[in-house]
Design an enzyme around this catalytic site. Structure first.
Site, PDB file in Angstrom:
ATOM      1  N   ASN B 113       0.794  -1.223   0.025  1.00 23.77           N
ATOM      2  CA  ASN B 113      -0.034  -0.113   0.009  1.00 23.77           C
ATOM      3  C   ASN B 113       0.858   1.334  -0.089  1.00 23.77           C
ATOM      4  O   ASN B 113       0.454   2.155  -0.924  1.00 23.77           O
ATOM      5  CB  ASN B 113      -0.776   0.125   1.332  1.00 23.77           C
ATOM      6  CG  ASN B 113      -1.732  -1.225   1.455  1.00 23.77           C
ATOM      7  OD1 ASN B 113      -1.116  -2.161   1.416  1.00 23.77           O
ATOM      8  ND2 ASN B 113      -3.055  -0.943   1.457  1.00 23.77           N
ATOM      9  N   THR B 141       3.315  -8.273  -1.120  1.00 20.82           N
ATOM     10  CA  THR B 141       3.246  -8.235   0.465  1.00 20.82           C
ATOM     11  C   THR B 141       2.766  -9.599   0.817  1.00 20.82           C
ATOM     12  O   THR B 141       1.974 -10.436   0.407  1.00 20.82           O
ATOM     13  CB  THR B 141       2.023  -7.207   0.906  1.00 20.82           C
ATOM     14  OG1 THR B 141       1.902  -7.726   2.311  1.00 20.82           O
ATOM     15  CG2 THR B 141       0.791  -7.559   0.200  1.00 20.82           C
ATOM     16  N   ASP B 143       1.100 -10.013   3.443  1.00 17.46           N
ATOM     17  CA  ASP B 143      -0.028  -9.854   3.947  1.00 17.46           C
ATOM     18  C   ASP B 143      -1.219 -10.114   3.018  1.00 17.46           C
ATOM     19  O   ASP B 143      -2.295 -10.328   3.760  1.00 17.46           O
ATOM     20  CB  ASP B 143      -0.331  -8.558   4.664  1.00 17.46           C
ATOM     21  CG  ASP B 143       0.828  -8.149   5.859  1.00 17.46           C
ATOM     22  OD1 ASP B 143       1.059  -9.255   6.573  1.00 17.46           O
ATOM     23  OD2 ASP B 143       1.450  -7.249   5.980  1.00 17.46           O
ATOM     24  N   GLY B 190       0.214 -10.441  10.744  1.00 18.48           N
ATOM     25  CA  GLY B 190      -1.006 -10.046  10.206  1.00 18.48           C
ATOM     26  C   GLY B 190      -1.761  -9.202  11.340  1.00 18.48           C
ATOM     27  O   GLY B 190      -2.414  -9.629  12.060  1.00 18.48           O
ATOM     28  N   GLU B 246      -1.159 -11.861  15.194  1.00 25.02           N
ATOM     29  CA  GLU B 246      -0.633 -11.034  16.015  1.00 25.02           C
ATOM     30  C   GLU B 246      -1.651  -9.957  16.282  1.00 25.02           C
ATOM     31  O   GLU B 246      -1.471  -9.361  17.408  1.00 25.02           O
ATOM     32  CB  GLU B 246       0.849 -10.565  15.381  1.00 25.02           C
ATOM     33  CG  GLU B 246       0.621  -9.698  14.165  1.00 25.02           C
ATOM     34  CD  GLU B 246       1.823  -9.424  13.695  1.00 25.02           C
ATOM     35  OE1 GLU B 246       2.885  -9.577  14.101  1.00 25.02           O
ATOM     36  OE2 GLU B 246       1.654  -8.858  12.466  1.00 25.02           O
ATOM     37  N   GLN B 302       8.650 -16.737   8.469  1.00 23.06           N
ATOM     38  CA  GLN B 302       7.519 -16.804   7.525  1.00 23.06           C
ATOM     39  C   GLN B 302       7.607 -16.016   6.443  1.00 23.06           C
ATOM     40  O   GLN B 302       6.974 -16.437   5.327  1.00 23.06           O
ATOM     41  CB  GLN B 302       6.207 -16.694   8.365  1.00 23.06           C
ATOM     42  CG  GLN B 302       5.977 -15.151   8.761  1.00 23.06           C
ATOM     43  CD  GLN B 302       5.008 -14.953   9.809  1.00 23.06           C
ATOM     44  OE1 GLN B 302       3.923 -15.407   9.776  1.00 23.06           O
ATOM     45  NE2 GLN B 302       5.290 -14.946  10.976  1.00 23.06           N
TER      46      GLN B 302
END
Lengths: 415, 415
Positions: B113, B141, B143, B190, B246, B302
């Site tokens: 973003n 990303t 995410d 996340g 998280e 990760q």
């Protein structure tokens, strides 16, 4: 023709422990054993007569390949220490009654120090009652701390996981150029022996700096010397990475993870947490230098990471299982399979046998001469020792994007 | 014939971000660009005139293959947000002076973003000064929270790492049968979007239970309902595994990781730690049920786990880089490459383009209908969406037991 075989797995799991199970199974069947039973949750499960027929789980060559690729102890495990015989005769009688009922001639226990204590006690009991059952130990531990063997199956795969993960996270650490730099502290398994933490150094190569500092539990940890070293490195590099054993402690024996006692390591419910070495040191460095810090723990992934298991480790683990069966067939008892390195280059290891009572009561740590003078790195000799153990990959069998494993046997998941 | 290209990487790294860099490089060279420059540490580095000539780093086909397998941002990254033009004209003038000096025709920024905000501002500035430089965004990303695209490169590899690691640690959790059972809490990246945590469910198959519960930040977290669920599961299973983002928080907006404030999450040096969700919940469950607990964080591994990168992800990331170059060549500017899924089975995705200003200010979270009614798992529809993204392995190039990477460019490590 061999009689039936009973095999169990004990202590912490590894990525190669099921290769040993496959080795026991294949060799026992090949030598004519009618049945190979596996005790569930080790000797503790055997005392409750919980066991399975392994031929129902390894029905094909593919199953055997999947067994080698299945992480953690397929049969489940336990941390049960057999009581001394005197005054506990009924425990031993119960075990041998079950073994006799199943017509067992060979008892194999795959495990570390404590498991070898079990083999020691059972083999001596068998001799004392004139039982023909032979008891053989098959070595296993990610910690690599068994004495009288060059190394222990399970270590190579964990070392490979650690070296690869270190290499990837070191690369990640050079991504963002933080104002006052970044310091990453990585906590690795090993309370008393630093073999696993030392393996972090295997990541150092022309394409990777490796960790900048490595601290093992074999030497006392000096917080101020550590701070000064990190400070010097932060002046030179944008990102500093430090590998520490969970068991590092100061000269007076205090674990680093206990230093923050009452503040950082008692959780909201009053539990004292015994992990937290990395998190304590990361907080300390952040306070000292105002830099960004990260605390990373490899947790159980370092022992369960079978998707990147060392082929050398898996093959040796399988061979250890096979050698255990052959030893029992030859009439041996009270022994553990060991590894002897007969050539450095090329690397050649052969199996041997050692009195299990010698192994049960000893612990092998990283020798002082394999740690540098400053006590903050390992030497080339250590790297020459460890590098052959991480060679080759046991390629996972991928189905739908994920490594395939054997099913968990009934009786391990259910309450 | 294209003019020179300037490419940068921004935000958090992924395992596939360098596949996009390879895609940009290969396609630009193929289309006749004389030079492809890479800015070091993104737009922040460009402002300091820190850049490299990528042809010096990708000198062969092998180098390009190594680039795709090198984790984290090869060029380094930044979290620098360009100031608004008004009152900061000198920042923009400085950037375009450097671009003009290097005879740049195409500016490509690989990021999420915030990076698309940079593309938005630069493309509008270019138009306002009649500069012929085209600015195109290449999505990246872990995410997966970019709007107007089916998914984002980087997500598939992180999802694959998470699914494989979950599968291995779930297996590990069935090793020892603890008296009151064991509960493992796994914390996954996340903060606002639960895509990565949801990927933990991909581990569920006939050979793995998958996590028993999954909590995403999209829905409020209810501590008591969570406790009751874990209690029910502990009565049925020897080991319970829970995946949490998280960023999970209660209905009144309080992050779970802040619940232990003053006790568990202020470290010994007074820093409030914003991670610690798993560790808080593990302590809570241990206190409630007297069971063994483990808190595991996948940390930066990760996003950096390139040794098990998804081939689908890597190929799409490379294609995104190529599509960005093609868009600029066709005269487009102010757009980001997107993915459109044109077929579910077989899975087929094609690239498209979208106005970058639409993307910069939106965030895509997991839709409510892909989370179950209870709010503690994901649905089959989510799994059908995510499974194609983790297919195939970008096999690492192994040298001496470890995956080989490209060297870190000079200027990223040194102070």
């Amino acid at each position: 023709m061999m009689k039936n075989v009973m095999v169990g797995q004990s202590g912490g799991p590894t990525a190669a422990i099921n290769s040993s199970l496959a080795g026991v199974y294949e060799t026992a069947i090949e030598r004519g054993a009618p049945k190979v039973y596996g005790m569930l949750n080790g000797i503790q499960g055997l005392l409750e007569e919980r066991y399975i027929d392994l031929s129902e789980h390894m029905t094909s060559g593919l199953d055997i390949e999947l067994m080698k690729r299945t992480p953690a102890s397929f049969l489940g495990s336990c941390r049960f220490k057999l009581p001394a015989l005197e005054g506990n005769e009924e425990v031993y009688e119960k075990i041998f009654a079950t073994l006799d009922k199943l017509d067992i001639g060979t008892f194999i226990y795959i495990g570390g120090n404590d498991s070898m204590d079990t083999i020691d006690k059972l083999s001596k009991y068998a001799v004392s009652i004139d039982s023909p059952i032979r008891c053989i130990g098959c070595p296993k531990t990610v910690d690599n701390d068994l004495a009288h063997t060059d190394h222990t199956p399970g270590y190579g795969s964990a070392a490979k996981y650690i070296a690869i993960s270190m290499k990837e996270l070191i690369r990640d650490s050079f991504t963002i150029d933080f104002k006052n730099g970044m310091c990453t502290i990585v906590e690795i398994m090993g309370r008393d022996a630093g073999w696993l933490t030392a393996a972090a150094a295997l990541s150092r190569d022309e394409d990777c700096d490796g960790p900048d500092l490595i601290y093992l539990p074999e030497l006392p940890f000096d917080l101020e010397k550590f701070r000064d070293k990190v400070g010097e490195l932060l002046a030179l590099k944008t990102a500093v990475v430090v590998a520490v054993s969970e068991g590092i402690h100061t000269a007076d024996g205090k674990y680093v993870c206990e230093m923050g006692e009452g503040v950082a390591f008692v959780d909201a419910f009053g539990h004292k947490q015994l992990s937290g070495t990395a998190s304590y040191l990361a907080g300390y460095i952040a306070a000292e230098f105002g830099c960004k810090t990260r605390a990373i723990e490899f947790s159980t992934l370092q022992r369960a990471g079978s998707h990147i298991a060392s082929l050398t480790d898996s093959m040796e683990a399988e061979e250890a299982g096979a050698a255990a069966v052959r030893a029992a067939e030859a009439g041996d008892t009270g022994l553990m399979v060991t590894f002897k390195r007969v050539s450095e280059e090329p690397y050649i290891c052969v199996t041997d046998l050692e009195d299990v009572s010698k192994i049960a009561n000893e612990e092998r740590v990283v020798p002082r001469e394999w740690i540098n003078k400053e006590g903050d790195y390992v030497t080339e000799d250590f790297l020459d020792y460890a590098r052959p153990l991480i060679q080759g990959q046991l390629q996972p069998i991928m189905v739908n994007g994920l490594p395939k494993h054997l099913h968990v046997p009934e009786g391990l998941r259910e309450r």
